[in-house]
Design an enzyme around this catalytic site. Structure first.
Site, PDB file in Angstrom:
ATOM      1  N   HIS A   1       0.857  -1.188   0.000  1.00  0.00           N
ATOM      2  CA  HIS A   1       0.000   0.000   0.000  1.00  0.00           C
ATOM      3  C   HIS A   1       0.895   1.240   0.000  1.00  0.00           C
ATOM      4  O   HIS A   1       2.062   1.171   0.408  1.00  0.00           O
ATOM      5  CB  HIS A   1      -0.885   0.016   1.246  1.00  0.00           C
ATOM      6  CG  HIS A   1      -1.952  -1.027   1.242  1.00  0.00           C
ATOM      7  ND1 HIS A   1      -3.014  -0.998   2.111  1.00  0.00           N
ATOM      8  CD2 HIS A   1      -2.134  -2.137   0.479  1.00  0.00           C
ATOM      9  CE1 HIS A   1      -3.797  -2.033   1.895  1.00  0.00           C
ATOM     10  NE2 HIS A   1      -3.280  -2.748   0.901  1.00  0.00           N
TER      11      HIS A   1
ATOM     12  N   GLU B   1       1.174   3.796   1.883  1.00  0.00           N
ATOM     13  CA  GLU B   1       1.781   4.151   3.163  1.00  0.00           C
ATOM     14  C   GLU B   1       2.992   3.267   3.462  1.00  0.00           C
ATOM     15  O   GLU B   1       4.037   3.752   3.896  1.00  0.00           O
ATOM     16  CB  GLU B   1       0.771   3.987   4.308  1.00  0.00           C
ATOM     17  CG  GLU B   1      -0.461   4.835   4.188  1.00  0.00           C
ATOM     18  CD  GLU B   1      -1.622   4.115   3.489  1.00  0.00           C
ATOM     19  OE1 GLU B   1      -1.411   3.499   2.419  1.00  0.00           O
ATOM     20  OE2 GLU B   1      -2.743   4.168   4.016  1.00  0.00           O
TER      21      GLU B   1
ATOM     22  N   CYS C   1      -5.792   1.873   6.029  1.00  0.00           N
ATOM     23  CA  CYS C   1      -6.456   0.638   6.445  1.00  0.00           C
ATOM     24  C   CYS C   1      -5.852   0.191   7.781  1.00  0.00           C
ATOM     25  O   CYS C   1      -4.848   0.748   8.231  1.00  0.00           O
ATOM     26  CB  CYS C   1      -6.278  -0.431   5.375  1.00  0.00           C
ATOM     27  SG  CYS C   1      -4.599  -1.097   5.283  1.00  0.00           S
TER      28      CYS C   1
END
Length: 149
Positions: free
Chosen positions: A53, A55, A83
C-alpha cells in the site's frame, strides 16, 4: 514554523499509481525539517504484494533514506484513510502526525472500522488530521473505480 501541507505531493504519487493501473492512493513521509524522505503510491498489483500500500511503500523508503526503523518526529501525508494494516505500521514507525485526505468507511482503520489508534494495545498513536484535500482525493478514487464498473 508555518504549517505547509504536502498533500499535493501525495496526490501526485496517487496519480502515478493510477497511471500504473493501481488504485490511486499516494503517500509521502516528511522529516521534522520539512524534507520529503519517502514517497510511495500503491504497488500491490505491480509488485504482486498485498502489503504494498502507498503508506507502507513510503514508510519503507523513508526508513531506508534515514537509516533507521523508527520515524519519531516525522509526518505522513496520505490521500486515503489508512487501512488497519497501514495504521498499525504507522504506529510501529512512531509517526508524529498523520494527515489524510478522503475517509474510507469501507476499509479504513483510523476513523472507521478497526480504529487502530484507539485500542489499548496500540503502543503509539499519531496526531491525526483528516480531510486534507479530501474532495480531490475522493474524486480521483471515484473516477478510477467508475471506469472499472
Amino acid at each position: 514554523m508555518t504549517f505547509r501541507s504536502y498533500m499535493d505531493e501525495a496526490l501526485q504519487e496517487a496519480r502515478l499509481a493510477e497511471a500504473r493501473g493501481e488504485v490511486p492512493v499516494g503517500a509521502v513521509v516528511v522529516s521534522p525539517e520539512g524534507e520529503i524522505v519517502g514517497r510511495g503510491g500503491n504497488r500491490t498489483r505491480e509488485d504482486r504484494d498485498p502489503t504494498a500500500h502507498a503508506e507502507i511503500v513510503a514508510l519503507r523508503a523513508a526508513c531506508r533514506a534515514v537509516g533507521q526503523d523508527r520515524l519519531s518526529g516525522y509526518d505522513l501525508y496520505v490521500t486515503l484513510e489508512p487501512c488497519p494494516m497501514c495504521a498499525a505500521a504507522i504506529s510501529h514507525a512512531r509517526i508524529r502526525r498523520l494527515y489524510y485526505g478522503a475517509g474510507d468507511p469501507k476499509s479504513g482503520g483510523v476513523a472507521h472500522g478497526a480504529k487502530v489508534f484507539s485500542h489499548a494495545q496500540c503502543h503509539h498513536a499519531p496526531e491525526i488530521y483528516d480531510g486534507i484535500a479530501g474532495e480531490e482525493a475522493e474524486a480521483l478514487l471515484k473516477a478510477f473505480f467508475a471506469l472499472r464498473r
